[in-house]
Structure formats: structure tokens, C-alpha cells
Design a protein around this motif. Sequence first.
Motif, PDB file in Angstrom:
ATOM      1  N   TRP A  15     -59.882   5.630  46.220  1.00 49.40           N
ATOM      2  CA  TRP A  15     -59.031   5.080  45.172  1.00 49.40           C
ATOM      3  C   TRP A  15     -58.164   3.946  45.699  1.00 49.40           C
ATOM      4  O   TRP A  15     -57.893   2.992  44.977  1.00 49.40           O
ATOM      5  CB  TRP A  15     -58.198   6.169  44.489  1.00 49.40           C
ATOM      6  N   SER A  39     -60.863   0.129  32.336  1.00 45.02           N
ATOM      7  CA  SER A  39     -60.390   1.465  31.977  1.00 45.02           C
ATOM      8  C   SER A  39     -60.885   2.474  33.004  1.00 45.02           C
ATOM      9  O   SER A  39     -61.715   2.150  33.865  1.00 45.02           O
ATOM     10  CB  SER A  39     -60.946   1.842  30.603  1.00 45.02           C
ATOM     11  N   GLU A  40     -60.400   3.706  32.896  1.00 44.90           N
ATOM     12  CA  GLU A  40     -60.900   4.780  33.772  1.00 44.90           C
ATOM     13  C   GLU A  40     -62.420   4.860  33.678  1.00 44.90           C
ATOM     14  O   GLU A  40     -63.099   4.932  34.691  1.00 44.90           O
ATOM     15  CB  GLU A  40     -60.300   6.132  33.375  1.00 44.90           C
ATOM     16  N   HIS A  41     -62.908   4.870  32.460  1.00 45.69           N
ATOM     17  CA  HIS A  41     -64.355   4.987  32.249  1.00 45.69           C
ATOM     18  C   HIS A  41     -65.105   3.821  32.908  1.00 45.69           C
ATOM     19  O   HIS A  41     -66.150   4.023  33.545  1.00 45.69           O
ATOM     20  CB  HIS A  41     -64.668   5.039  30.753  1.00 45.69           C
ATOM     21  N   VAL A  44     -65.171   4.316  36.650  1.00 49.61           N
ATOM     22  CA  VAL A  44     -66.163   5.351  36.984  1.00 49.61           C
ATOM     23  C   VAL A  44     -67.558   4.743  36.997  1.00 49.61           C
ATOM     24  O   VAL A  44     -68.334   4.944  37.936  1.00 49.61           O
ATOM     25  CB  VAL A  44     -66.088   6.522  35.970  1.00 49.61           C
ATOM     26  N   ARG A  51     -63.764  10.636  37.616  1.00 47.78           N
ATOM     27  CA  ARG A  51     -62.704  10.195  36.710  1.00 47.78           C
ATOM     28  C   ARG A  51     -61.315  10.353  37.342  1.00 47.78           C
ATOM     29  O   ARG A  51     -60.439   9.519  37.153  1.00 47.78           O
ATOM     30  CB  ARG A  51     -62.799  10.957  35.394  1.00 47.78           C
ATOM     31  N   THR A  53     -60.557  10.015  40.427  1.00 45.68           N
ATOM     32  CA  THR A  53     -60.395   8.902  41.364  1.00 45.68           C
ATOM     33  C   THR A  53     -60.003   7.655  40.596  1.00 45.68           C
ATOM     34  O   THR A  53     -59.086   6.924  41.001  1.00 45.68           O
ATOM     35  CB  THR A  53     -61.703   8.665  42.151  1.00 45.68           C
ATOM     36  N   ALA A  54     -60.664   7.409  39.475  1.00 41.37           N
ATOM     37  CA  ALA A  54     -60.344   6.242  38.645  1.00 41.37           C
ATOM     38  C   ALA A  54     -58.913   6.323  38.129  1.00 41.37           C
ATOM     39  O   ALA A  54     -58.191   5.322  38.104  1.00 41.37           O
ATOM     40  CB  ALA A  54     -61.327   6.146  37.486  1.00 41.37           C
ATOM     41  N   ARG A  55     -58.496   7.521  37.758  1.00 44.02           N
ATOM     42  CA  ARG A  55     -57.128   7.707  37.259  1.00 44.02           C
ATOM     43  C   ARG A  55     -56.120   7.362  38.352  1.00 44.02           C
ATOM     44  O   ARG A  55     -55.107   6.704  38.095  1.00 44.02           O
ATOM     45  CB  ARG A  55     -56.951   9.152  36.788  1.00 44.02           C
ATOM     46  N   LYS A  56     -56.395   7.800  39.584  1.00 45.65           N
ATOM     47  CA  LYS A  56     -55.496   7.495  40.701  1.00 45.65           C
ATOM     48  C   LYS A  56     -55.373   5.988  40.929  1.00 45.65           C
ATOM     49  O   LYS A  56     -54.304   5.487  41.278  1.00 45.65           O
ATOM     50  CB  LYS A  56     -55.977   8.157  41.987  1.00 45.65           C
ATOM     51  N   LEU A  58     -55.535   3.581  38.685  1.00 48.25           N
ATOM     52  CA  LEU A  58     -54.657   2.995  37.676  1.00 48.25           C
ATOM     53  C   LEU A  58     -53.205   3.427  37.862  1.00 48.25           C
ATOM     54  O   LEU A  58     -52.284   2.624  37.679  1.00 48.25           O
ATOM     55  CB  LEU A  58     -55.173   3.335  36.277  1.00 48.25           C
TER      56      LEU A  58
END
Length: 85
Positions: A15, A39-41, A44, A51, A53-56, A58
Amino acid sequence: MILVVIEWRANQPRWVQIAAVIKQRIDGGVYAVDEQVPSEHQIVQEFGVARGTARKVLVRLREEGIVYAVRGLGNFVADPTADHQ
């Protein structure tokens, strides 16, 4: 869709590495001030990570003041010259 291939460094979380890629894109003008970042998506899909990891990614960019969130719309590039008081 194009999958970005990153040579992952074992000594750094993924991340952190993805956040650095997005910061480089912002610095390079790929994303302008007030323009939406992936975006998160999309993270990913592009980087092939979970997901969470993507959130982290952002969350990290928001904590650093590089992006700001608009509820229901996504994350956008923050103006580095703006007064964020």
C-alpha cells in the motif's frame, strides 16, 4: 483494463508503494488539482491487490493531505497551495 506491473519491494508494504505511484502521477500531472484519483475498486483492478490494501492507499493519501474525500463521490487531488486550517 491494463494491469500495472510493479516490482514489489519486500521491505515496504504494497500500500505504501501504490500510494507512492499515485503521488508520482499527481506530481507528474496525470491527476490535476480537484481531479478524481482512482477508487478502491480501480486500485484493486489496476494493481491486483486486495480491497483492504486499496483502502489503506487512499487513507494514507488523505492523511498526508494529498487527496481529500467527498462523501459519495470519491477522492480528489488536494490543492497543495490551499490553506487547510
